[in-house]
Design an enzyme around this catalytic site. Sequence first.
Site, PDB file in Angstrom:
ATOM      1  CG  ASN A   1      -1.837   1.252   1.386  1.00  0.00           C
ATOM      2  OD1 ASN A   1      -2.212   1.963   0.238  1.00  0.00           O
ATOM      3  ND2 ASN A   1      -2.464   1.418   2.528  1.00  0.00           N
TER       4      ASN A   1
ATOM      5  CE  LYS B   1      -0.342   3.195   4.378  1.00  0.00           C
ATOM      6  NZ  LYS B   1      -0.362   3.563   6.144  1.00  0.00           N
TER       7      LYS B   1
ATOM      8  CG  HIS C   1      -6.326   2.161   5.108  1.00  0.00           C
ATOM      9  ND1 HIS C   1      -5.835   2.527   6.162  1.00  0.00           N
ATOM     10  CD2 HIS C   1      -4.934   0.933   4.941  1.00  0.00           C
ATOM     11  CE1 HIS C   1      -4.387   2.615   6.482  1.00  0.00           C
ATOM     12  NE2 HIS C   1      -4.009   1.355   5.717  1.00  0.00           N
TER      13      HIS C   1
ATOM     14  CD  GLU D   1      -2.943   5.801   6.478  1.00  0.00           C
ATOM     15  OE1 GLU D   1      -2.910   5.806   5.243  1.00  0.00           O
ATOM     16  OE2 GLU D   1      -2.486   4.964   7.003  1.00  0.00           O
TER      17      GLU D   1
ATOM     18  CD  GLU E   1      -3.853  -2.349   7.172  1.00  0.00           C
ATOM     19  OE1 GLU E   1      -2.932  -2.760   6.889  1.00  0.00           O
ATOM     20  OE2 GLU E   1      -4.172  -1.736   6.694  1.00  0.00           O
TER      21      GLU E   1
ATOM     22  N   GLY F   1       1.884   2.124  10.858  1.00  0.00           N
ATOM     23  CA  GLY F   1       2.688   3.152  10.422  1.00  0.00           C
ATOM     24  C   GLY F   1       3.311   3.732  12.227  1.00  0.00           C
TER      25      GLY F   1
ATOM     26  CB  SER G   1       4.629  -2.017  12.345  1.00  0.00           C
ATOM     27  OG  SER G   1       4.413  -0.446  12.178  1.00  0.00           O
TER      28      SER G   1
HETATM   29  P1  PGA Z   1       2.320   0.331   7.326  1.00  0.00           P
HETATM   30  O1  PGA Z   1       1.397   0.708   6.717  1.00  0.00           O
HETATM   31  O2  PGA Z   1       2.758  -0.763   7.217  1.00  0.00           O
HETATM   32  O3  PGA Z   1       3.350   1.263   7.547  1.00  0.00           O
HETATM   33  O4  PGA Z   1       2.221   0.373   9.282  1.00  0.00           O
HETATM   34  C1  PGA Z   1      -0.350  -0.516   7.215  1.00  0.00           C
HETATM   35  C2  PGA Z   1      -1.372  -0.123   6.272  1.00  0.00           C
HETATM   36  O5  PGA Z   1      -1.591   1.003   6.420  1.00  0.00           O
HETATM   37  O6  PGA Z   1      -1.691  -0.585   4.958  1.00  0.00           O
END
Ligand code: PGA
Length: 253
Positions: free
Chosen positions: A9, A11, A98, A100, A170, A176, A216
């Site tokens: 992803n 982003k 997601h 976000e 997730e 993140g 992460s």
């Molecule tokens: P990350 O994000 O691996 O940077 O923690 C995962 C995601 O949001 O899909």
Amino acid sequence: MRKKIVAGNWKMNMDLKEGIALAKDLNSHFLANPLKHNNEVILCSPFIHLASVSPVLTAPGLSGGAQNCNDHKSGAYTGEVSAAMIRSTGALYVILGHSERRTLFGEDDALLAAKTTEALRNGLRVIFCCGEVLAEREKGIHFDVVKRHIEKGLFMLERDEFSKCIIAYEPVWAIGTGVTATPAQAQEMHHFIRGLVEGHYGKEAAEETIILYGGSCKASNAAELFANADVDGGLIGGASLVKEEFCAIVSAL
Ligand code: PGA
């Protein structure tokens, strides 16, 4: 035997040139080091990259996806991108739900159900995200939260439509942050999710459902996460932007 998948992803990172360069690099890597027959890698790029990245992905088992779509077919929705437009670029997948999108853009269960339906109607496969925030885990309601996300976002689907969806667990507190769920925490929730699918669609559907872990996940912890019976791979944010790191995660499949 269900597939093992690593999805990146990206982003809102990388300009077009950088995105194409990474896609080309990864494609060359997977041409030289072919994926195992039941492994798949998906690169979910920004919309603006899709039409350029999709044709680059020629290695077997490597495909492209988007990170969002609109819930309407077409029309006066300035700035939006439809599922049909995504599919027309050659992309096969779309990430929906997601955290976000849920938090920063106010996407609720009903909207996500509509987006999921629209994506499937246009031949996209859906990577549907679910997961609790830290306060919900601390209150002990993380199973309830994940159950709601899945019931409201996916369980309106007929079984054959549902089979085109991948679930990504997730935990928001791990996205993140550098804090990863322990392999036991991931396995516990994935097992719970598979149980929900069994309750709604039956045992065979549950066995076929691909459930990814995200939050992460990196080269140093991917193997211990993927070793769990109900963890079928990962949805990778930050670590998907660096070729060596991402390829090492894929090797952990
Ligand atoms: P990350 O994000 O691996 O940077 O923690 C995962 C995601 O949001 O899909």
